[in-house]
Each structure stands twice: as C-alpha cells, then as structure tokens.
Scaffold this active site. Sequence first.
Site: not given
Length: 274
Positions: A135-136, A139, A203
């Site tokens: 997930h990070e 980003h 997100e």
Amino acid sequence: MRHVGLKARMALVGSILFAFYAIAAVVVMGVFGWPLWLVLLGSVAFVGVQYKVGKWAALRSVGAEDLSETQHPELHDRVESLAADMGIEKPRLMIARMGVPNAFAVGRKGAGTVVVSEELLQTLTLQEVEGVLAHELAHVRNRDVVMMVLGQGVASIVAIVAQWAVLLTGDNDLADFFLALVVGQVVQLLVMVFVFAISRYREYVADRDAAAVIGGGEPLASALEKISHGSERARDSAVDAQVNALCIFGEERGLARLFATHPPVEKRIERLRS
C-alpha cells in the site's frame, strides 16, 4: 494510462493550489511592495524548501530510524520484491515508535521512504505487513505523497501570508492579532479541504494497487482491521495531524466527513474483500 481518475484529481487540486499560491504572491506584492521577479523567485524557493522540510519534519516528528536489514532481512527482501514488481526503486525503510500500529510513506518515485511503527510489526503477521508495505509503495509510485506534502506546505504559506496581510493593514492592536490568527486558520483549512478530498481517494487507489500486486485484498483487509482495533485501544499516539494524513490509517477527528483525511476503514475493508 494508469489511474486516470487519480491523475485528473491531482491535476485539478494542483491547479487550485497554484491559484491560492498565486493569490498569496499578489498579496505579498501589494502589501510588502516586492517586485514581481523577487516574488516569483521566492515562490519557487518556498515550494522546494517546503517539500524538503515537510519530508524531514514527518520523519523527525515520529523519531524514525533506519530499519536494520540484519535484524529484519525478510522485510527488506519483500520490499525489494514489491518495488521490482511495481517498477520503482526500493525505498528507504525506517521504523518508529508511534504508540499505535501504523505506517506512512514520504518522498517521490526513486527517492521514497517508508516508515513502519514498532507496534505494527508486533501486531500483524508477515503477510499482513506485506499488504501494508505494498500500500505504501503504491503511494510512492503514484506520486500522490508529493501532492500531499506540497499541499500542506502551500496551505501553511498561504495562511502565513493572510495573517501578515491582516496585521500590516490593520491598526496593529490586540484585536488585529487575534483576527490574524483566525483568518490564518480559516484560510489554511480552506486550502486543506481540497487536499483532504484527494487524500481520501488516493487511499482507495493504493488499496487496490496493493491487492493487485500481492495477489488479493485479504492480507491488507485483515491488517486494516487489526490496525483499527489497535488504534482504538491505544491511549497515546505520537502521530501529529500532518503525519496522520500520510498514514495508512487515520483517526477521524471532527464531526464533518468533509475534513476527514481517510475514507471509513469499513468501506476500505469491504472493497478489498469484494
């Protein structure tokens, strides 16, 4: 084109932030009497400084330290593998004691940094941690972290200009001082409304990207459940408001959803499992 919706929103928010910044520059020219070339030079320099300072401040605020590759070789291996799958360079891995299980990313593609909390590593399984890391990394690849940091910086600069404009055009008494504080807070919040909007959308995109790269959404959905429960039980958090907006899980503060930095965790989990 990947993530047309995210890129369109980032372009729109970027244009709005530029408009606010341009208004602030005009105010500086009018109030301080600075020439155009000096305002333009200062604007460019401020943006660069704000980006660098924003990244440094986020890491410093949680006391982040490098995550030892000797002590955590499996995490470094998984991040290296995920980064290769996403077509980006392996980011710098750091760890911090945040008081809650959480993680966030700062930096740009090619110079990213991912911070995980000690509490996160203690709470999640290795597969769940991998979902959080994916997930990070999403980003960083999507460059939305840069937009968040710059957005916060522009909001701060515009608020400061508004405060000085009130002070220098007023009677310089106590009432003007308090008025300047109020105006600064209102202006900063107005600018951040647009940043918050893209923060919620990004997100969902990062969740979807993480699920795609690790082969399913269950590990990240399970991680979000544990992170949410861990945050509810925690008494103290070392994460301030600005870093909170960058984290994988953010506490909703205030009554209006308009000002939330994250979508409801229940909706994120539902999407990951659907």
